[in-house]
Motif scaffolding. Structure first.
Motif, PDB file in Angstrom:
ATOM      1  N   ASP A  14       1.102   3.869 -16.942  1.00 30.40           N
ATOM      2  CA  ASP A  14       0.428   3.256 -15.788  1.00 30.40           C
ATOM      3  C   ASP A  14       0.858   1.808 -16.475  1.00 30.40           C
ATOM      4  O   ASP A  14       0.258   1.153 -15.841  1.00 30.40           O
ATOM      5  CB  ASP A  14      -0.905   3.977 -15.922  1.00 30.40           C
ATOM      6  CG  ASP A  14      -1.794   4.140 -15.241  1.00 30.40           C
ATOM      7  OD1 ASP A  14      -1.053   4.107 -14.096  1.00 30.40           O
ATOM      8  OD2 ASP A  14      -2.507   3.485 -14.960  1.00 30.40           O
ATOM      9  N   PHE A  17       3.151  -1.003 -14.433  1.00 35.58           N
ATOM     10  CA  PHE A  17       2.463  -1.569 -13.565  1.00 35.58           C
ATOM     11  C   PHE A  17       1.648  -2.813 -13.600  1.00 35.58           C
ATOM     12  O   PHE A  17       1.923  -3.675 -12.823  1.00 35.58           O
ATOM     13  CB  PHE A  17       1.479  -0.969 -12.786  1.00 35.58           C
ATOM     14  CG  PHE A  17       2.283  -0.259 -12.465  1.00 35.58           C
ATOM     15  CD1 PHE A  17       2.323  -0.291 -10.835  1.00 35.58           C
ATOM     16  CD2 PHE A  17       1.981   1.852 -12.437  1.00 35.58           C
ATOM     17  CE1 PHE A  17       2.894   0.942 -10.041  1.00 35.58           C
ATOM     18  CE2 PHE A  17       3.342   2.466 -11.810  1.00 35.58           C
ATOM     19  CZ  PHE A  17       3.268   2.236 -10.536  1.00 35.58           C
ATOM     20  N   VAL A  20       4.744  -8.085 -13.454  1.00 35.76           N
ATOM     21  CA  VAL A  20       4.786  -8.209 -11.716  1.00 35.76           C
ATOM     22  C   VAL A  20       6.510  -9.105 -12.251  1.00 35.76           C
ATOM     23  O   VAL A  20       6.701  -9.641 -11.389  1.00 35.76           O
ATOM     24  CB  VAL A  20       4.083  -9.444 -12.016  1.00 35.76           C
ATOM     25  CG1 VAL A  20       2.941  -9.068 -12.018  1.00 35.76           C
ATOM     26  CG2 VAL A  20       4.220 -10.665 -13.052  1.00 35.76           C
ATOM     27  N   GLN A  21       7.018  -8.529 -13.018  1.00 35.28           N
ATOM     28  CA  GLN A  21       8.816  -8.899 -13.129  1.00 35.28           C
ATOM     29  C   GLN A  21       9.236 -10.446 -12.727  1.00 35.28           C
ATOM     30  O   GLN A  21      10.510 -10.129 -12.148  1.00 35.28           O
ATOM     31  CB  GLN A  21       9.070  -8.044 -12.187  1.00 35.28           C
ATOM     32  CG  GLN A  21       9.116  -6.379 -12.293  1.00 35.28           C
ATOM     33  CD  GLN A  21       9.816  -5.707 -11.112  1.00 35.28           C
ATOM     34  OE1 GLN A  21      10.479  -5.620  -9.819  1.00 35.28           O
ATOM     35  NE2 GLN A  21      10.430  -4.514 -11.694  1.00 35.28           N
ATOM     36  N   ARG A  43      12.108  -7.095 -18.963  1.00 39.78           N
ATOM     37  CA  ARG A  43      12.130  -6.459 -17.911  1.00 39.78           C
ATOM     38  C   ARG A  43      13.019  -5.631 -17.434  1.00 39.78           C
ATOM     39  O   ARG A  43      12.659  -4.067 -17.267  1.00 39.78           O
ATOM     40  CB  ARG A  43      12.459  -7.626 -17.274  1.00 39.78           C
ATOM     41  CG  ARG A  43      12.143  -7.091 -15.816  1.00 39.78           C
ATOM     42  CD  ARG A  43      12.549  -8.394 -14.759  1.00 39.78           C
ATOM     43  NE  ARG A  43      13.828  -9.077 -15.105  1.00 39.78           N
ATOM     44  CZ  ARG A  43      14.136 -10.604 -13.994  1.00 39.78           C
ATOM     45  NH1 ARG A  43      13.313 -10.839 -12.976  1.00 39.78           N
ATOM     46  NH2 ARG A  43      15.037 -10.359 -14.129  1.00 39.78           N
ATOM     47  N   ASN A  47      11.548  -1.478 -16.117  1.00 40.98           N
ATOM     48  CA  ASN A  47      11.350  -0.837 -15.557  1.00 40.98           C
ATOM     49  C   ASN A  47      12.273  -0.004 -15.253  1.00 40.98           C
ATOM     50  O   ASN A  47      12.056   1.581 -14.668  1.00 40.98           O
ATOM     51  CB  ASN A  47      12.462  -1.611 -14.871  1.00 40.98           C
ATOM     52  CG  ASN A  47      13.089  -1.424 -13.210  1.00 40.98           C
ATOM     53  OD1 ASN A  47      12.546  -1.364 -11.947  1.00 40.98           O
ATOM     54  ND2 ASN A  47      14.434  -1.011 -13.237  1.00 40.98           N
ATOM     55  N   LYS A  50      10.146   2.669 -15.934  1.00 43.84           N
ATOM     56  CA  LYS A  50       9.308   3.103 -14.603  1.00 43.84           C
ATOM     57  C   LYS A  50      10.224   4.357 -13.850  1.00 43.84           C
ATOM     58  O   LYS A  50       9.255   4.998 -12.614  1.00 43.84           O
ATOM     59  CB  LYS A  50       9.389   1.980 -13.991  1.00 43.84           C
ATOM     60  CG  LYS A  50       7.949   2.087 -12.859  1.00 43.84           C
ATOM     61  CD  LYS A  50       8.318   0.842 -11.615  1.00 43.84           C
ATOM     62  CE  LYS A  50       6.464   0.336 -11.753  1.00 43.84           C
ATOM     63  NZ  LYS A  50       6.754  -1.106 -11.440  1.00 43.84           N
ATOM     64  N   THR A  81       1.311 -12.152 -18.144  1.00 42.23           N
ATOM     65  CA  THR A  81       0.325 -10.850 -17.974  1.00 42.23           C
ATOM     66  C   THR A  81      -0.184  -9.907 -19.135  1.00 42.23           C
ATOM     67  O   THR A  81      -0.531  -8.650 -18.547  1.00 42.23           O
ATOM     68  CB  THR A  81       0.806 -10.170 -17.094  1.00 42.23           C
ATOM     69  OG1 THR A  81       2.178  -9.660 -16.890  1.00 42.23           O
ATOM     70  CG2 THR A  81       0.919 -10.569 -15.578  1.00 42.23           C
ATOM     71  N   ASP A  82       0.001 -10.215 -20.094  1.00 44.62           N
ATOM     72  CA  ASP A  82       0.232  -9.326 -21.418  1.00 44.62           C
ATOM     73  C   ASP A  82       0.086  -8.001 -20.772  1.00 44.62           C
ATOM     74  O   ASP A  82      -0.268  -6.540 -21.816  1.00 44.62           O
ATOM     75  CB  ASP A  82      -1.439  -9.738 -21.542  1.00 44.62           C
ATOM     76  CG  ASP A  82      -1.648  -9.231 -22.450  1.00 44.62           C
ATOM     77  OD1 ASP A  82      -0.659  -9.306 -23.829  1.00 44.62           O
ATOM     78  OD2 ASP A  82      -2.953  -8.858 -23.162  1.00 44.62           O
TER      79      ASP A  82
ATOM     80  N   ASP B  30      14.216  -7.494  -8.050  1.00 41.90           N
ATOM     81  CA  ASP B  30      13.399  -8.636  -8.245  1.00 41.90           C
ATOM     82  C   ASP B  30      12.422  -9.597  -8.956  1.00 41.90           C
ATOM     83  O   ASP B  30      11.463  -8.437  -8.936  1.00 41.90           O
ATOM     84  CB  ASP B  30      14.131 -10.178  -7.238  1.00 41.90           C
ATOM     85  CG  ASP B  30      13.491 -10.305  -5.365  1.00 41.90           C
ATOM     86  OD1 ASP B  30      12.317  -9.236  -6.237  1.00 41.90           O
ATOM     87  OD2 ASP B  30      13.967 -10.292  -5.178  1.00 41.90           O
ATOM     88  N   ALA B  31      11.728 -10.659  -8.229  1.00 39.51           N
ATOM     89  CA  ALA B  31      10.549 -10.184  -8.763  1.00 39.51           C
ATOM     90  C   ALA B  31       9.043 -10.302  -7.514  1.00 39.51           C
ATOM     91  O   ALA B  31       7.988 -10.503  -8.031  1.00 39.51           O
ATOM     92  CB  ALA B  31      10.139 -11.725  -9.215  1.00 39.51           C
ATOM     93  N   PRO B 325      -0.621 -16.009 -13.948  1.00 41.15           N
ATOM     94  CA  PRO B 325      -1.346 -14.661 -15.499  1.00 41.15           C
ATOM     95  C   PRO B 325      -2.815 -14.632 -14.659  1.00 41.15           C
ATOM     96  O   PRO B 325      -3.047 -13.279 -14.994  1.00 41.15           O
ATOM     97  CB  PRO B 325      -1.216 -15.261 -16.950  1.00 41.15           C
ATOM     98  CG  PRO B 325      -0.809 -16.723 -16.525  1.00 41.15           C
ATOM     99  CD  PRO B 325      -0.645 -16.972 -14.939  1.00 41.15           C
ATOM    100  N   LYS B 329      -5.274 -10.739 -13.511  1.00 40.74           N
ATOM    101  CA  LYS B 329      -6.160  -9.809 -13.908  1.00 40.74           C
ATOM    102  C   LYS B 329      -7.352  -9.182 -12.960  1.00 40.74           C
ATOM    103  O   LYS B 329      -8.568  -8.062 -12.995  1.00 40.74           O
ATOM    104  CB  LYS B 329      -7.023 -10.620 -15.516  1.00 40.74           C
ATOM    105  CG  LYS B 329      -5.489 -10.768 -16.089  1.00 40.74           C
ATOM    106  CD  LYS B 329      -5.748  -9.740 -17.405  1.00 40.74           C
ATOM    107  CE  LYS B 329      -4.519  -9.919 -17.932  1.00 40.74           C
ATOM    108  NZ  LYS B 329      -3.386  -9.127 -18.509  1.00 40.74           N
ATOM    109  N   ARG B 384      -0.455   0.811  -6.099  1.00 44.33           N
ATOM    110  CA  ARG B 384      -0.746   2.015  -6.031  1.00 44.33           C
ATOM    111  C   ARG B 384      -1.564   2.952  -5.253  1.00 44.33           C
ATOM    112  O   ARG B 384      -1.087   3.649  -5.074  1.00 44.33           O
ATOM    113  CB  ARG B 384      -1.564   2.869  -7.348  1.00 44.33           C
ATOM    114  CG  ARG B 384       0.168   2.827  -8.686  1.00 44.33           C
ATOM    115  CD  ARG B 384      -0.352   2.857 -10.026  1.00 44.33           C
ATOM    116  NE  ARG B 384      -0.731   1.331 -10.414  1.00 44.33           N
ATOM    117  CZ  ARG B 384      -1.681   1.352 -11.868  1.00 44.33           C
ATOM    118  NH1 ARG B 384      -1.664   1.840 -12.802  1.00 44.33           N
ATOM    119  NH2 ARG B 384      -2.112  -0.245 -12.047  1.00 44.33           N
TER     120      ARG B 384
END
Ligand code: FAD
Ligand code: SF4
Ligand code: SF4
Lengths: 431, 467
Positions: A14, A17, A20-21, A43, A47, A50, A81-82, B30-31, B325, B329, B384
């Motif tokens: 979980d 997710f 955000v790569q 990263r 991945n 995952k 994004t921590d 990639d991103a 960022p 959230k 998801r």
């Protein structure tokens, strides 16, 4: 629960997710830099976790990338994004450990190391004493003395030359359980001695106590305390590390104290995360949180009580190599620098990339010797360009690694490495 | 082993050919969205190796996908048909500055921010500043024609490229453009290659233009209580004779997200804030600052903040940087778009976004480079939740159409890649796309160079879900 669901839970599927790569962590990661593959980047590792959780890759595919991660957590400091990389890493290690088929001998060795060796005061004293004996008697090799060294292919021979001089067993035995300052104590501190720290860096521990007593603190050394469990968690032995955490929490509850102080960046990082080991709402969680709220690094406490000033100039050019676990996990960055600035005579030259790991990372440098040395080489290039006479660190692992780096660069005539505490004591601290 | 894999070994060291599953998965993304497993990953470190790899690809008709640091937001480096990922990021860094010419020649792997860092040491600046500059490679920037906030005054990557060295899909080496600021010899292949997203060849070296570093900067933060007024203020500023170096926009949802994430005292009640940066001579800045302030107030700004020192200014820009960022959230999956509209149409675009948000019941927030009409509408969802992702796909489709209807474009800076390929015809028309395809076919007769990008395959649709 199906096997895959169970795996997903342990491996913290979980949490992957949150990534955000974006790749922001790539330039911060030492292994990405030296190993030159996305596979060895944060990263990439997330991945792969995952992919394993989705059944697209096997646990075996994950092993090498995870084992080669230093756990330095530099990636977490830049992640927008921590992402809880620490927890993903630990989950991955646990899964790998669960899947491993080990030979009987390997199992027995690990059981001994993690079950008996590190957590045992007796063994740690023995390690210290044996080192003392070896140093005194000039026996052939430290490597032959302890059973640790039979875990080939370790390179303990290299480390042997850099281990500090040990106090005699008599001196070791002389330490008491309580120290009182001359005037009325301003606070009561329980000292976390650490396992390897207390064995190999016994003197530094004594100096730590000395500094705190001089600062007007009352010190107790709870007897039932044990290894912090960091090495166990790094090896994927989560259950062991939970047991050790419980033992420590219990040990430090025995009397009313204000702070739990440690002087090893790596141990401190483990101690302040004890609460994550227990589920929310449980009594253990509550006890762990109480424990965690009192944990401080020695440098924090010395800055907080503001008692000391330094009387003896140390006329040296130094540089400071912060411990990753101290900066990135505990968030203790400025206190060591503040203390260093108070020492007369010192000239502090900052490294270009202080936040780049030295490669010691627990026992990473023993288990992944080659990879660790590549990282150390990057660090030493930076150190050498600053040309300090002294490298100051705050973690036993980093200290040994820096000493090794100095040896490797053939700089031992020009430079040495010391623990912050030892340097401070040398500077004649007084109230 | 397949023949082509054996052939590769003749051109590149074994440890630079990665074939383990873990390695292949590490270059499968990639991103943006989607995950495609390559058969091998190759890490060249010089031009000859690239030539070798492309010759093999061309001979055996194996697709090859150049990749920088994989920060692309449109699927550019994804190996959608398997084959070879050409990881350009490990090429040794080289930054050769010619200060007197105000130019620099760089290797493809150099991180963009590094170029600016080196230029700054000599009082110069490399102006393009995508927010991924300290992660992304210059090769990736050139292929995507990346831009950033400074684009308003200085332009995007293509405005700073003087010359390129490129390996063609057939494994030949060509040089385009040159070292001079002016150059009108023949077709402008340099501009054609920049923004071609790795579909025409592999960039192995670039010569870039530098500009003098502006001696001073001045920031202002302006608050509005409706988006329309903000839009008008932007137009008025730009026609006043002053050209700010940056003009950035944040809508209310972004402001609130940033304040929840890391409070710095932004006005959470405001409908929008506009952040202006002026650069130039300190004396000129004093005057320009006054003028901008007057314009903003006369149009109906509710507040204009002029930071008293650099620290306060940094804090404002930090807030702007925290948008990405912070909005992550709200919901974990971020579909970040860069639809761009004529500057006067920003308020209309904002209205369309509001409709889309209602219609598809998705979270939409918007910020971006208002000065050049380059907005970043972001749809926030959860990967998801397949049902929500379906709605997000529809919302994105409609958002692209809205931009095109308003006279805008699909992409201001993120490129087309796989994500926007299905919409190309909507903007360019069938013939327009066909002319581009003909160029592609002429350059790459065997279709090995980064296939599946820019040009949609029959029936290709936008997919954000795992299928
Ligand atoms: C958080 C974040 C913020 C971003 N901000 C911006 C922004 O402000 N402005 C902006 O424009 N973009 C932005 N981007 C998008 C992205 O960073 C850029 O598109 C960047 O140029 C990609 O560089 P890269 O090195 O990661 O290349 P990759 O993502 O690896 O590849 C991008 C494309 O370039 C091709 N390519 C790479 N190297 C070469 C080469 N040597 N020769 C030929 N083709 C090549 C690939 O095939 C692919 O099509 C952002 C991305 C993220 C994650
Ligand atoms: S910085 Fe964080 S979100 Fe970005 S790739 Fe690294 S771990 Fe993922
Ligand atoms: S913990 Fe350190 S070595 Fe491991 S992925 Fe993060 S930055 Fe890299």
């Amino acid at each position: 629960m199906s096997n895959l669901q169970e795996l997903q839970k342990t491996i913290n599927y979980d949490k992957t997710f949150d990534c955000v790569q974006c790749g922001y962590c790539l330039p911060a990661c030492p292994t990405y830099e030296t190993m030159e593959k996305e596979t060895h980047s944060p990263r990439g590792r997330i991945n792969l976790v995952k992919m394993v959780a989705e059944g697209k890759a096997s646990v075996e595919d994950l092993r090498d990338p995870i084992e080669k991660c230093l756990g330095c957590m530099a990636c977490t400091t830049v992640c927008p994004t921590d992402v809880q990389y620490g927890q993903i890493l630990e989950g991955a290690k646990e899964v790998i450990e669960d899947h491993e088929v080990k030979s009987g001998a390997q199992k027995r060795m690990e059981d001994f190391l993690f079950g008996s060796f590190f957590p045992s005061k007796g063994w740690m004293n023995t390690l210290g004493n044996m080192t003392w004996f070896y140093q005194k008697s000039g026996l052939q090799s430290f490597a032959n003395l302890t059973s640790v060294t039979k875990m080939a292919p370790l390179h303990l021979g290299y480390f042997e030359q850099i281990i500090p001089k040990q106090p005699s067993p008599r001196k070791r035995a002389k330490r008491t359980k309580r120290y009182l300052p001359k005037r009325k104590a301003s606070a009561k501190v329980a000292f976390f001695t650490g396992c390897v720290m207390d064995s190999v860096f016994f003197e530094t521990n004594q100096n730590t106590i000395d500094l705190m007593v001089r600062s007007g603190l009352e010190i107790v050394i709870p007897e039932q305390q044990t290894c912090c469990g960091a090495l166990h968690a790094h090896a994927g032995k989560v259950q062991n590390s939970v047991e050790l955490a419980k033992r420590n929490i219990r040990a430090f509850e025995e009397e009313e104290i204000d702070y739990i102080v440690n002087n090893a960046g790596g141990c401190g990082a483990r101690l302040i995360e004890y609460h994550h080991l227990f589920e929310e709402g449980t009594l253990w969680r509550e006890r762990a949180e109480r424990f965690v709220s009192r944990v401080k690094d020695i440098s924090q406490i010395l800055v907080d009580v503001e008692g000391l000033h330094f009387t003896k100039p140390v006329d040296k050019t130094i540089t400071y190599q912060p411990s990753c676990h101290m900066s990135n996990v505990q968030g203790v960055k400025t206190p060591p620098l503040e203390l260093l600035k108070k020492v007369p005579g010192l000239e502090l030259k900052e490294l270009e990339r202080p936040d780049f790991c030295c490669g010691s990372a627990g026992i990473y440098n023993i288990i992944n010797y080659e990879e660790s040395m590549e990282i150390l080489d990057v660090k030493m290039k930076d150190v050498c360009s600053v040309q300090p006479e002294r490298v100051v660190t705050t973690n036993p692992g980093c200290l040994l690694q820096m000493k090794l780096g100095i040896e490797r660069e053939g700089q031992s005539e020009q430079m040495d490495a010391v623990h912050l505490v030892d340097l401070l004591l040398e500077a004649g601290p007084q109230v | 082993m397949e023949q082509w894999k054996e052939a590769l070994q003749k051109h590149i060291q074994e440890e630079r050919i990665l074939t383990s599953l873990a390695d292949r998965y590490s270059y499968s993304f990639d991103a943006s969205f989607g995950e495609h497993l390559p058969e091998v990953v190759v890490q060249p470190s010089n031009r000859d190796e690239v030539v070798g790899v492309l010759k093999v690809s061309n001979e055996y008709k194996v697709p090859v996908y150049p990749r920088g640091q994989g920060t692309c937001l449109s699927g550019g480096p994804l190996p959608v048909h398997g084959g070879i990922v050409l990881d350009m990021s490990q090429w040794p860094e080289s930054i050769d500055l010619r200060v007197d010419d105000l130019t620099v020649t760089v290797s493809p792997s150099v991180l963009t921010a590094r170029i600016n860092e080196e230029a700054m040491k000599h009082g110069l600046m490399y102006a393009p500043d995508p927010s991924s500059a300290h992660v992304a490679t210059i090769g990736g920037n050139l292929a995507e024609n990346s831009g950033g906030p400074r684009g308003l005054k200085y332009g995007v990557t293509k405005d700073f490229v003087l010359g390129l060295e490129v390996v063609t899909p057939e494994g030949e080496v060509i040089r385009t453009g040159g070292q001079t600021i002016k150059n009108v010899t023949g077709f402008d292949l340099t501009k054609l290659l920049v923004g071609s997203e790795g579909t025409l060849g592999v960039i192995t070296e670039a010569t870039l233009k530098l500009v003098p570093k502006p001696p001073a900067v001045q920031t202002l933060m302006v608050t509005f209580d409706d988006v329309h007024t903000a839009g008008k203020a932007i137009s008025k500023t730009l026609t006043s004779g002053i050209l700010p170096s940056k003009l950035e926009f944040m809508d209310q949802a972004c402001i609130q997200a940033v304040e929840n994430f890391n409070p710095i005292g932004l006005p959470t009640h405001a409908a929008a804030i506009v952040i202006v940066e002026l650069d130039g001579h300190p004396e000129a800045l004093k005057v320009e600052k006054e003028i901008v302030q007057e314009i903003m107030q006369s149009i109906g700004a509710t507040d204009v903040v002029v930071p008293g020192n650099q620290e306060e200014a940094d804090q404002i820009w930090h807030a702007r940087k925290q948008v990405s960022p912070a909005i992550a959230k709200i919901k974990p999956t971020k579909v970040s778009e860069d639809a761009t509209v004529p500057r006067s149409k920003i308020p209309d675009m904002m209205a369309r976004l509001e409709d889309i948000k209602q219609k598809y019941n998705v979270e939409v927030v918007c910020f971006g480079h208002a000065g050049d009409g380059n907005l970043h509408p972001n749809i926030l969802c959860d990967k998801r939740d397949q049902e929500e992702m379906k709605r997000a796909e529809q919302a994105v489709e409609e958002l692209f159409q809205a931009a095109i209807d308003l006279g805008g474009t699909l992409s201001g800076e993120h490129g087309i890649g796989t994500m926007k390929a299905p919409f190309m015809e909507n903007e360019l028309g069938a013939t327009g796309v066909n002319m581009m395809r003909r160029i592609k076919d002429a350059w790459d007769p065997n279709g090995i160079m980064n296939p599946g990008k820019i040009f949609a395959e029959k029936g290709q649709k936008l997919v954000l879900r795992d299928e």
